[in-house]
Design a protein around this motif. Structure first.
Motif, short mmCIF file in Angstrom:
data_model
loop_
_atom_site.label_atom_id
_atom_site.label_comp_id
_atom_site.label_asym_id
_atom_site.label_seq_id
_atom_site.Cartn_x
_atom_site.Cartn_y
_atom_site.Cartn_z
N ALA A 1 16.82 -46.73 6.10
CA ALA A 1 17.41 -45.68 6.93
C ALA A 1 18.70 -45.16 6.28
CB ALA A 1 17.68 -46.19 8.33
N LYS A 2 19.50 -46.06 5.73
CA LYS A 2 20.74 -45.64 5.06
C LYS A 2 20.43 -44.76 3.86
CE LYS A 2 23.47 -49.79 6.04
NZ LYS A 2 24.07 -50.97 5.40
N ARG A 3 19.45 -45.18 3.06
CA ARG A 3 19.11 -44.41 1.87
C ARG A 3 18.47 -43.07 2.23
NH1 ARG A 3 15.73 -48.36 -1.55
NH2 ARG A 3 15.77 -46.70 -3.07
N ALA A 4 17.69 -43.02 3.30
CA ALA A 4 17.07 -41.77 3.73
C ALA A 4 18.12 -40.82 4.29
CB ALA A 4 16.00 -42.05 4.77
N ASP A 5 19.15 -41.38 4.93
CA ASP A 5 20.22 -40.55 5.49
C ASP A 5 20.95 -39.78 4.40
OD1 ASP A 5 21.69 -39.56 7.68
OD2 ASP A 5 23.33 -40.97 7.22
N THR A 6 21.09 -40.38 3.22
CA THR A 6 21.76 -39.69 2.12
C THR A 6 20.92 -38.51 1.63
OG1 THR A 6 20.80 -41.16 0.46
CG2 THR A 6 22.95 -41.76 1.34
N LEU A 7 19.60 -38.55 1.89
CA LEU A 7 18.73 -37.44 1.51
C LEU A 7 18.62 -36.39 2.61
CD1 LEU A 7 15.82 -39.52 -0.06
CD2 LEU A 7 17.58 -38.23 -1.27
N GLY A 8 19.27 -36.65 3.75
CA GLY A 8 19.23 -35.71 4.85
C GLY A 8 18.09 -35.97 5.81
N LEU A 9 17.41 -37.10 5.67
CA LEU A 9 16.30 -37.44 6.57
C LEU A 9 16.83 -38.28 7.73
CD1 LEU A 9 13.70 -38.47 3.86
CD2 LEU A 9 13.85 -36.29 5.05
N LYS A 10 16.29 -38.05 8.90
CA LYS A 10 16.72 -38.80 10.08
C LYS A 10 15.57 -39.66 10.59
CE LYS A 10 20.70 -36.78 10.28
NZ LYS A 10 21.86 -37.45 9.83
N GLU A 11 15.91 -40.77 11.21
CA GLU A 11 14.91 -41.66 11.79
C GLU A 11 14.46 -41.09 13.14
OE1 GLU A 11 14.49 -46.46 12.46
OE2 GLU A 11 16.38 -45.61 11.78
N ARG A 12 13.18 -41.21 13.42
CA ARG A 12 12.65 -40.71 14.69
C ARG A 12 13.19 -41.55 15.84
NH1 ARG A 12 7.65 -37.52 14.85
NH2 ARG A 12 7.67 -38.21 16.99
N THR A 13 13.49 -40.89 16.95
CA THR A 13 13.97 -41.62 18.12
C THR A 13 12.89 -41.73 19.18
OG1 THR A 13 14.87 -39.56 19.01
CG2 THR A 13 16.38 -40.98 17.78
N GLU A 14 11.92 -40.79 19.18
CA GLU A 14 10.85 -40.87 20.16
C GLU A 14 9.57 -41.35 19.47
OE1 GLU A 14 10.54 -36.52 18.79
OE2 GLU A 14 12.17 -37.51 19.79
N PRO A 15 8.68 -41.97 20.23
CA PRO A 15 7.44 -42.48 19.62
C PRO A 15 6.53 -41.32 19.21
CG PRO A 15 7.39 -42.78 21.98
CD PRO A 15 8.77 -42.28 21.64
N PRO A 16 5.62 -41.56 18.29
CA PRO A 16 4.70 -40.51 17.88
C PRO A 16 3.75 -40.14 19.01
CG PRO A 16 4.10 -42.59 16.87
CD PRO A 16 5.40 -42.80 17.58
N ILE A 17 3.26 -38.90 18.95
CA ILE A 17 2.31 -38.46 19.98
C ILE A 17 0.91 -38.41 19.37
CG2 ILE A 17 4.00 -37.16 21.32
CD1 ILE A 17 2.97 -34.63 19.95
N LYS A 18 -0.08 -38.60 20.23
CA LYS A 18 -1.46 -38.60 19.77
C LYS A 18 -2.09 -37.27 20.14
CE LYS A 18 -5.76 -41.16 20.22
NZ LYS A 18 -6.42 -42.30 20.86
N LEU A 19 -2.67 -36.59 19.16
CA LEU A 19 -3.34 -35.32 19.40
C LEU A 19 -4.83 -35.58 19.55
CD1 LEU A 19 -1.59 -33.14 16.69
CD2 LEU A 19 -1.03 -33.30 19.10
N GLU A 20 -5.42 -34.97 20.57
CA GLU A 20 -6.85 -35.12 20.80
C GLU A 20 -7.49 -33.74 20.77
OE1 GLU A 20 -7.95 -37.40 24.21
OE2 GLU A 20 -6.33 -38.84 23.89
N ILE A 21 -8.64 -33.67 20.15
CA ILE A 21 -9.38 -32.41 20.08
C ILE A 21 -10.47 -32.45 21.15
CG2 ILE A 21 -10.88 -30.98 18.65
CD1 ILE A 21 -9.47 -32.12 16.21
N VAL A 22 -10.42 -31.46 22.04
CA VAL A 22 -11.41 -31.36 23.10
C VAL A 22 -12.43 -30.32 22.68
CG1 VAL A 22 -11.81 -30.85 25.53
CG2 VAL A 22 -9.68 -31.96 24.80
N ARG A 23 -13.67 -30.73 22.54
CA ARG A 23 -14.73 -29.80 22.11
C ARG A 23 -15.56 -29.40 23.33
NH1 ARG A 23 -16.54 -31.52 16.16
NH2 ARG A 23 -14.50 -32.28 15.51
N GLU A 24 -15.89 -28.14 23.37
CA GLU A 24 -16.72 -27.63 24.47
C GLU A 24 -18.19 -27.95 24.20
OE1 GLU A 24 -16.04 -23.52 25.27
OE2 GLU A 24 -13.87 -23.75 25.20
N VAL A 25 -18.87 -28.35 25.25
CA VAL A 25 -20.31 -28.63 25.14
C VAL A 25 -21.05 -27.34 25.40
CG1 VAL A 25 -22.21 -30.02 26.04
CG2 VAL A 25 -19.89 -30.98 25.90
#
Length: 65
Positions: free
Chosen positions: A40-64
């Motif tokens: 995290a320290k090394r990424a901060d020097t590159l301008g990257l930030k650590e995520r604070t919220e959990p990842p979200i799951k995307l679901e594809i809904v297909r029409e029948v």
């Protein structure tokens, strides 16, 4: 000839010990550098930030049809 063999064995034994110490110190340094806080320290020097919220799951809904 036997003395030369004993000297060579002794020299190689010392070299193996020294290489073992090098391996152990480099391995410890690698373990330290790969901890989450160090990354995290090394990424901060590159301008990257650590995520604070959990990842979200995307679901594809297909029409029948």
């Amino acid at each position: 000839m036997a003395e030369n063999t004993v000297r060579r064995i002794d020299k190689l034994g010392r070299e193996v010990k020294e290489l073992g110490w090098d391996y152990k110190s480099l391995n410890a340094e690698l373990m330290k550098l790969t901890t989450q806080t160090e990354i995290a320290k090394r990424a901060d020097t590159l301008g990257l930030k650590e995520r604070t919220e959990p990842p979200i799951k995307l679901e594809i809904v297909r029409e029948v049809k």
